[in-house]
Design a protein around this motif. Structure first.
Motif, PDB file in Angstrom:
ATOM      1  N   GLY A  40       0.793  -1.225   0.000  1.00  9.31           N
ATOM      2  CA  GLY A  40       0.000   0.000   0.000  1.00  9.31           C
ATOM      3  C   GLY A  40       0.819   1.266   0.000  1.00  9.31           C
ATOM      4  O   GLY A  40       0.299   2.347  -0.296  1.00  9.31           O
ATOM      5  N   ASP A  41       2.107   1.152   0.331  1.00 14.53           N
ATOM      6  CA  ASP A  41       2.956   2.344   0.347  1.00 14.53           C
ATOM      7  C   ASP A  41       3.116   2.924  -1.051  1.00 14.53           C
ATOM      8  O   ASP A  41       3.358   2.196  -2.020  1.00 14.53           O
ATOM      9  CB  ASP A  41       4.353   2.002   0.888  1.00 14.53           C
ATOM     10  N   ARG A  42       3.000   4.242  -1.146  1.00 14.87           N
ATOM     11  CA  ARG A  42       3.420   4.958  -2.350  1.00 14.87           C
ATOM     12  C   ARG A  42       4.917   5.205  -2.192  1.00 14.87           C
ATOM     13  O   ARG A  42       5.348   5.726  -1.158  1.00 14.87           O
ATOM     14  CB  ARG A  42       2.680   6.283  -2.498  1.00 14.87           C
ATOM     15  N   LEU A 148     -19.143   0.682  -4.400  1.00 16.62           N
ATOM     16  CA  LEU A 148     -18.572   1.250  -3.179  1.00 16.62           C
ATOM     17  C   LEU A 148     -17.048   1.269  -3.199  1.00 16.62           C
ATOM     18  O   LEU A 148     -16.422   2.115  -2.567  1.00 16.62           O
ATOM     19  CB  LEU A 148     -19.042   0.449  -1.956  1.00 16.62           C
ATOM     20  N   LEU A 149     -16.453   0.324  -3.953  1.00 15.82           N
ATOM     21  CA  LEU A 149     -15.000   0.194  -3.961  1.00 15.82           C
ATOM     22  C   LEU A 149     -14.326   1.037  -5.036  1.00 15.82           C
ATOM     23  O   LEU A 149     -13.109   1.248  -4.974  1.00 15.82           O
ATOM     24  CB  LEU A 149     -14.608  -1.272  -4.185  1.00 15.82           C
ATOM     25  N   ARG A 150     -15.085   1.512  -5.996  1.00 17.35           N
ATOM     26  CA  ARG A 150     -14.494   2.165  -7.166  1.00 17.35           C
ATOM     27  C   ARG A 150     -13.604   3.351  -6.775  1.00 17.35           C
ATOM     28  O   ARG A 150     -13.987   4.233  -6.024  1.00 17.35           O
ATOM     29  CB  ARG A 150     -15.618   2.617  -8.117  1.00 17.35           C
ATOM     30  N   GLY A 151     -12.371   3.339  -7.293  1.00 13.11           N
ATOM     31  CA  GLY A 151     -11.437   4.435  -7.066  1.00 13.11           C
ATOM     32  C   GLY A 151     -10.753   4.411  -5.710  1.00 13.11           C
ATOM     33  O   GLY A 151     -10.093   5.387  -5.333  1.00 13.11           O
ATOM     34  N   LYS A 152     -10.875   3.295  -4.972  1.00 14.69           N
ATOM     35  CA  LYS A 152     -10.324   3.234  -3.625  1.00 14.69           C
ATOM     36  C   LYS A 152      -9.296   2.109  -3.497  1.00 14.69           C
ATOM     37  O   LYS A 152      -9.286   1.172  -4.293  1.00 14.69           O
ATOM     38  CB  LYS A 152     -11.445   2.991  -2.604  1.00 14.69           C
ATOM     39  N   THR A 153      -8.458   2.235  -2.496  1.00 14.12           N
ATOM     40  CA  THR A 153      -7.601   1.130  -2.067  1.00 14.12           C
ATOM     41  C   THR A 153      -8.248   0.537  -0.829  1.00 14.12           C
ATOM     42  O   THR A 153      -8.436   1.232   0.170  1.00 14.12           O
ATOM     43  CB  THR A 153      -6.179   1.603  -1.737  1.00 14.12           C
ATOM     44  N   TYR A 199      -4.574  -6.199  -5.498  1.00 13.14           N
ATOM     45  CA  TYR A 199      -4.906  -6.578  -6.869  1.00 13.14           C
ATOM     46  C   TYR A 199      -5.621  -5.418  -7.554  1.00 13.14           C
ATOM     47  O   TYR A 199      -6.546  -4.838  -6.983  1.00 13.14           O
ATOM     48  CB  TYR A 199      -5.830  -7.804  -6.877  1.00 13.14           C
ATOM     49  N   PRO A 200      -5.196  -5.053  -8.766  1.00 10.28           N
ATOM     50  CA  PRO A 200      -5.913  -4.002  -9.490  1.00 10.28           C
ATOM     51  C   PRO A 200      -7.309  -4.481  -9.849  1.00 10.28           C
ATOM     52  O   PRO A 200      -7.510  -5.605 -10.298  1.00 10.28           O
ATOM     53  CB  PRO A 200      -5.049  -3.773 -10.743  1.00 10.28           C
ATOM     54  N   ALA A 201      -8.295  -3.621  -9.623  1.00 16.42           N
ATOM     55  CA  ALA A 201      -9.691  -3.989  -9.882  1.00 16.42           C
ATOM     56  C   ALA A 201     -10.405  -2.840 -10.568  1.00 16.42           C
ATOM     57  O   ALA A 201     -11.493  -2.429 -10.184  1.00 16.42           O
ATOM     58  CB  ALA A 201     -10.389  -4.354  -8.584  1.00 16.42           C
ATOM     59  N   GLY A 202      -9.774  -2.293 -11.602  1.00 16.56           N
ATOM     60  CA  GLY A 202     -10.340  -1.154 -12.309  1.00 16.56           C
ATOM     61  C   GLY A 202      -9.459   0.063 -12.118  1.00 16.56           C
ATOM     62  O   GLY A 202      -8.473   0.035 -11.376  1.00 16.56           O
ATOM     63  N   LYS A 203      -9.829   1.151 -12.764  1.00 17.93           N
ATOM     64  CA  LYS A 203      -9.030   2.373 -12.722  1.00 17.93           C
ATOM     65  C   LYS A 203      -8.906   2.891 -11.292  1.00 17.93           C
ATOM     66  O   LYS A 203      -9.905   3.136 -10.615  1.00 17.93           O
ATOM     67  CB  LYS A 203      -9.651   3.442 -13.621  1.00 17.93           C
ATOM     68  N   ASP A 204      -7.653   3.051 -10.845  1.00 16.58           N
ATOM     69  CA  ASP A 204      -7.339   3.596  -9.523  1.00 16.58           C
ATOM     70  C   ASP A 204      -7.994   2.810  -8.393  1.00 16.58           C
ATOM     71  O   ASP A 204      -8.219   3.354  -7.307  1.00 16.58           O
ATOM     72  CB  ASP A 204      -7.763   5.071  -9.442  1.00 16.58           C
ATOM     73  N   THR A 205      -8.289   1.545  -8.623  1.00 14.91           N
ATOM     74  CA  THR A 205      -8.922   0.705  -7.605  1.00 14.91           C
ATOM     75  C   THR A 205      -8.031  -0.489  -7.304  1.00 14.91           C
ATOM     76  O   THR A 205      -7.605  -1.192  -8.220  1.00 14.91           O
ATOM     77  CB  THR A 205     -10.303   0.216  -8.070  1.00 14.91           C
ATOM     78  N   TYR A 206      -7.737  -0.701  -6.024  1.00 15.87           N
ATOM     79  CA  TYR A 206      -6.953  -1.858  -5.597  1.00 15.87           C
ATOM     80  C   TYR A 206      -7.686  -2.536  -4.447  1.00 15.87           C
ATOM     81  O   TYR A 206      -8.228  -1.858  -3.554  1.00 15.87           O
ATOM     82  CB  TYR A 206      -5.558  -1.446  -5.115  1.00 15.87           C
ATOM     83  N   ILE A 207      -7.699  -3.851  -4.478  1.00 15.56           N
ATOM     84  CA  ILE A 207      -8.279  -4.597  -3.372  1.00 15.56           C
ATOM     85  C   ILE A 207      -7.232  -5.555  -2.815  1.00 15.56           C
ATOM     86  O   ILE A 207      -6.381  -6.053  -3.537  1.00 15.56           O
ATOM     87  CB  ILE A 207      -9.551  -5.357  -3.788  1.00 15.56           C
TER      88      ILE A 207
END
Length: 296
Positions: A40-42, A148-153, A199-207
């Motif tokens: 999760g670190d940038r 609910l998850l879109r665009g979030k980590t 895991y990438p799950a769409g634009k700017d979304t990670y789960i």
């Protein structure tokens, strides 16, 4: 270049940067500063041939110790009313951790094809948390959860065997995560997630999938001072500051606005019961035991 650590395993850091995954080692200076990169670190990385080096960890907005993950926007807690049945106290303890870190808790009721978990769902809807009922088998609630998850980590967690891997595989079939079986004898699941990975799950979304609730650092929870604990219960917020006593513990004091709301049915009894248990735990904190040694 800048990227995000999506996996940390055996001393290697896998950084998503510029549409590729770079395998990195951490620069030696981190051993001197005590910093430890985590999922999760940038980070800023440099390349030496095909391999990279993590040069710098960018400022974090939050971090959990166990599971070790940072910069979360939301924490998805999977609960269910079938084995392993979820205890509200465990959920309340983890939501308190999330709220204190500025992480949005999302309550995901799983296995609703077997039991809709009306009582559990009602507790957290009443408390004001986003609640989604889902089934990895029928697909119920998956679109609502994706929205609910879109665009979030986000981090997924819950009791072992509650269905994290199955739900993640249903959300993102390409992940093909191994699904664990629930032990009939023990009434709990076998761990199938051995490490944390985004895991990438769409634009700017990670789960992220993580091991079960047992991996959360309960000592971190106990570092919430009893005077600050009520702030970790957002359903108490409308009543805070309205008690007779400024230092009200919201347990048995006269003219307590929180207890009055509880009596009126505006606060769920299980939520206040969890608060009382956590208050007792917090009362045992010895701050001097948690002070870091002075650096020379």
């Amino acid at each position: 270049m800048k990227g995000i650590i999506i996996k940390a395993l055996s001393g290697f850091y896998y950084v998503a940067a510029e549409d590729r995954i770079i395998t990195c080692r951490a620069r030696g200076k981190f051993r001197k500063t005590g910093e430890v990169p985590c999922v999760g670190d940038r980070v800023e990385v440099s390349l030496t041939g095909a391999q990279g080096t993590v040069d710098r960890i960018l400022p974090r907005k939050n971090v959990l110790l166990r599971p070790a993950i940072s910069n979360l926007d939301a924490l998805v807690l999977l609960i269910s009313n079938v084995p392993p049945v979820t205890e509200p106290f465990l959920v309340d303890r983890v939501t308190a951790i999330a709220c204190r870190q500025g992480i949005e808790p999302i309550i995901c009721v799983s296995k609703c094809d077997l039991d809709p978990a009306d009582r559990l769902s009602g507790i957290y809807q009443h408390a004001g948390f986003p609640v989604v009922r889902t089934s990895a088998v029928t697909g119920q609630g998956l679109d609502a959860l994706k929205a609910l998850l879109r665009g979030k980590t986000v981090c997924f967690t819950g009791n072992s065997g509650v269905g994290k891997s199955a739900l993640l595989s249903a959300l993102c079939p390409e992940l093909a995560l191994k699904t664990g079986e629930v032990s009939d004898k023990l009434g709990r699941g076998r761990h199938t997630t051995r490490h944390i990975e985004l895991y990438p799950a769409g634009k700017d979304t990670y789960i992220a999938d993580t091991p079960g609730f047992s991996s959360f650092d309960t000592e971190r929870m106990e570092l919430i001072l009893k005077e600050e604990l009520a702030d970790a219960f957002p359903d108490f917020a409308p009543y805070l500051g309205k008690c007779r006593f400024l230092d009200c513990a919201h347990l048995k004091e006269p003219d307590c606005a929180v207890l009055a709301a509880l009596a009126r049915g505006e606060i769920e009894p299980t939520r206040h019961q969890s608060y009382a248990k956590l208050y007792e735990i917090s009362s045992q904190i010895k701050l001097w035991e948690h002070k870091e040694p002075e650096k020379r």
